[in-house]
Write an enzyme that holds these catalytic residues in place. Structure first.
Site, PDB file in Angstrom:
ATOM      1  N   GLU A 172       1.049  -1.396   0.252  1.00  0.00           N
ATOM      2  CA  GLU A 172       0.035   0.263   0.005  1.00  0.00           C
ATOM      3  C   GLU A 172       0.819   1.152   0.170  1.00  0.00           C
ATOM      4  OE1 GLU A 172      -2.656  -0.474   3.264  1.00  0.00           O
ATOM      5  OE2 GLU A 172      -3.930  -2.067   1.882  1.00  0.00           O
ATOM      6  N   ASN A 173      -0.319   3.036   0.308  1.00  0.00           N
ATOM      7  CA  ASN A 173       1.127   3.715  -0.069  1.00  0.00           C
ATOM      8  C   ASN A 173      -0.085   4.843   0.666  1.00  0.00           C
ATOM      9  OD1 ASN A 173       1.888   6.255  -1.753  1.00  0.00           O
ATOM     10  ND2 ASN A 173       3.061   4.476  -2.108  1.00  0.00           N
ATOM     11  N   ALA A 174       0.121   5.645   1.409  1.00  0.00           N
ATOM     12  CA  ALA A 174      -0.618   6.669   1.660  1.00  0.00           C
ATOM     13  C   ALA A 174      -0.852   7.594   0.143  1.00  0.00           C
ATOM     14  CB  ALA A 174       0.804   7.860   2.540  1.00  0.00           C
ATOM     15  N   TYR A 229      -3.760   6.942  -1.524  1.00  0.00           N
ATOM     16  CA  TYR A 229      -4.241   5.133  -1.748  1.00  0.00           C
ATOM     17  C   TYR A 229      -4.003   4.542  -2.457  1.00  0.00           C
ATOM     18  CZ  TYR A 229      -5.755   6.103   3.276  1.00  0.00           C
ATOM     19  OH  TYR A 229      -5.991   6.124   4.334  1.00  0.00           O
ATOM     20  N   CYS A 243      -2.342  -4.544  -5.438  1.00  0.00           N
ATOM     21  CA  CYS A 243      -2.483  -6.363  -4.912  1.00  0.00           C
ATOM     22  C   CYS A 243      -1.568  -7.179  -4.727  1.00  0.00           C
ATOM     23  CB  CYS A 243      -3.393  -7.019  -4.915  1.00  0.00           C
ATOM     24  SG  CYS A 243      -5.577  -5.637  -5.204  1.00  0.00           S
ATOM     25  N   GLU A 265      -1.647 -10.473  -5.967  1.00  0.00           N
ATOM     26  CA  GLU A 265      -1.859 -11.105  -6.507  1.00  0.00           C
ATOM     27  C   GLU A 265      -0.913 -10.407  -7.993  1.00  0.00           C
ATOM     28  OE1 GLU A 265      -4.449  -9.904  -5.247  1.00  0.00           O
ATOM     29  OE2 GLU A 265      -5.688 -11.495  -4.837  1.00  0.00           O
ATOM     30  N   CYS A 322      -9.788  -8.831  -6.513  1.00  0.00           N
ATOM     31  CA  CYS A 322     -10.318  -7.621  -7.155  1.00  0.00           C
ATOM     32  C   CYS A 322     -10.167  -8.021  -8.291  1.00  0.00           C
ATOM     33  CB  CYS A 322      -9.578  -6.230  -6.388  1.00  0.00           C
ATOM     34  SG  CYS A 322      -8.639  -5.597  -7.537  1.00  0.00           S
ATOM     35  N   CYS A 328      -7.241  -7.772 -10.378  1.00  0.00           N
ATOM     36  CA  CYS A 328      -6.820  -8.758 -10.380  1.00  0.00           C
ATOM     37  C   CYS A 328      -7.193  -9.659 -11.292  1.00  0.00           C
ATOM     38  CB  CYS A 328      -6.437  -9.300  -9.159  1.00  0.00           C
ATOM     39  SG  CYS A 328      -5.264  -8.073  -8.049  1.00  0.00           S
TER      40      CYS A 328
HETATM   41  N1  THU Z   1      -6.081  -7.112  -1.568  1.00  0.00           N
HETATM   42  C1  THU Z   1      -5.373  -7.701  -2.471  1.00  0.00           C
HETATM   43  O1  THU Z   1      -3.770  -7.841  -1.605  1.00  0.00           O
HETATM   44  N2  THU Z   1      -6.043  -8.309  -3.061  1.00  0.00           N
HETATM   45  C2  THU Z   1      -7.215  -8.961  -2.983  1.00  0.00           C
HETATM   46  O2  THU Z   1      -7.630 -10.072  -3.793  1.00  0.00           O
HETATM   47  C3  THU Z   1      -8.274  -8.519  -2.003  1.00  0.00           C
HETATM   48  C4  THU Z   1      -7.249  -6.764  -1.709  1.00  0.00           C
HETATM   49  C5  THU Z   1      -5.386  -5.216  -1.039  1.00  0.00           C
HETATM   50  C6  THU Z   1      -5.624  -4.359  -1.892  1.00  0.00           C
HETATM   51  C7  THU Z   1      -5.380  -3.424  -0.660  1.00  0.00           C
HETATM   52  O3  THU Z   1      -4.428  -3.184   0.072  1.00  0.00           O
HETATM   53  C8  THU Z   1      -5.785  -4.340   0.620  1.00  0.00           C
HETATM   54  O4  THU Z   1      -6.315  -5.625   0.116  1.00  0.00           O
HETATM   55  C9  THU Z   1      -7.357  -3.416   1.088  1.00  0.00           C
HETATM   56  O5  THU Z   1      -8.310  -3.887   0.253  1.00  0.00           O
END
Ligand code: THU
Length: 162
Positions: free
Chosen positions: A64-66, A68, A73, A75, A112, A115
């Site tokens: 993640e990052n400040a 957003y 993700c 994957e 998501c 992904c």
């Molecule tokens: N996220 C993933 O890394 N993979 C998923 O399949 C669902 C969501 C992450 C994105 C974000 O950093 C955090 O989960 C909340 O959405």
């Protein structure tokens, strides 16, 4: 006019203990690698571990990052690493798990939409289906025979060529 429909089946296991040994090990690794997520904002730590068709293992966690939207993700971190380290090698199976520090982690995670697009293109570019093992830190496990099933009527490379 004709009506059309999309239907897909997947396997549901009550717990990791019902999985075949190789799948169980992959999922355990995905659960373990959630420790390496950088998710200070969502506190939703995602870990993905893949076995490639050449036997190599690749993993990824969400970063993640400040700012957003800059976050990525697990994957897609994994797929970028796999593509770079092992070009053109299909991913046979990817296990995805999460640890929700704000809540429960006992239901399977579902990739998501962004992904899903990425996973499906990876299948297409390597010409091999990618099995997905989805779970939390405990509880049920879903196994989906190929990632493309999660993206019906998908847009892809072939559409651009017309
Ligand atoms: N996220 C993933 O890394 N993979 C998923 O399949 C669902 C969501 C992450 C994105 C974000 O950093 C955090 O989960 C909340 O959405």
């Amino acid at each position: 006019m004709v009506k059309s429909s999309v239907h897909f089946e997947f396997e549901v296991f009550d717990s990791i203990d019902q999985l075949a040994t190789a799948d169980k090990e992959l999922l355990l690794s995905a659960r373990k690698v959630t420790e390496k997520a950088y998710a200070p904002y969502s506190e939703f730590l995602v870990g993905a571990v893949a076995k490639l068709s050449n036997g190599e293992m690749v993993s990824g966690t969400n970063q993640e990052n400040a700012s957003y939207p800059v976050g990525i993700c697990a994957e897609r971190v994994l797929l970028a690493s796999a593509a770079m380290l092992h070009p053109n090698v299909p991913v046979s199976t990817m296990a995805i798990a999460y640890h929700n520090l704000k809540g429960v982690s006992d239901k399977p995670v579902s990739p998501c939409g962004m992904c899903r697009q990425s996973l499906h293109e990876y299948e297409e570019r390597t010409k091999q289906p990618m099995r997905l093992i989805l779970s939390g830190m405990n509880g049920k496990v879903f196994i989906i025979e190929n990632a493309g099933l999660l993206l019906p009527l998908s847009f892809g490379n072939a559409d651009l060529k017309g």
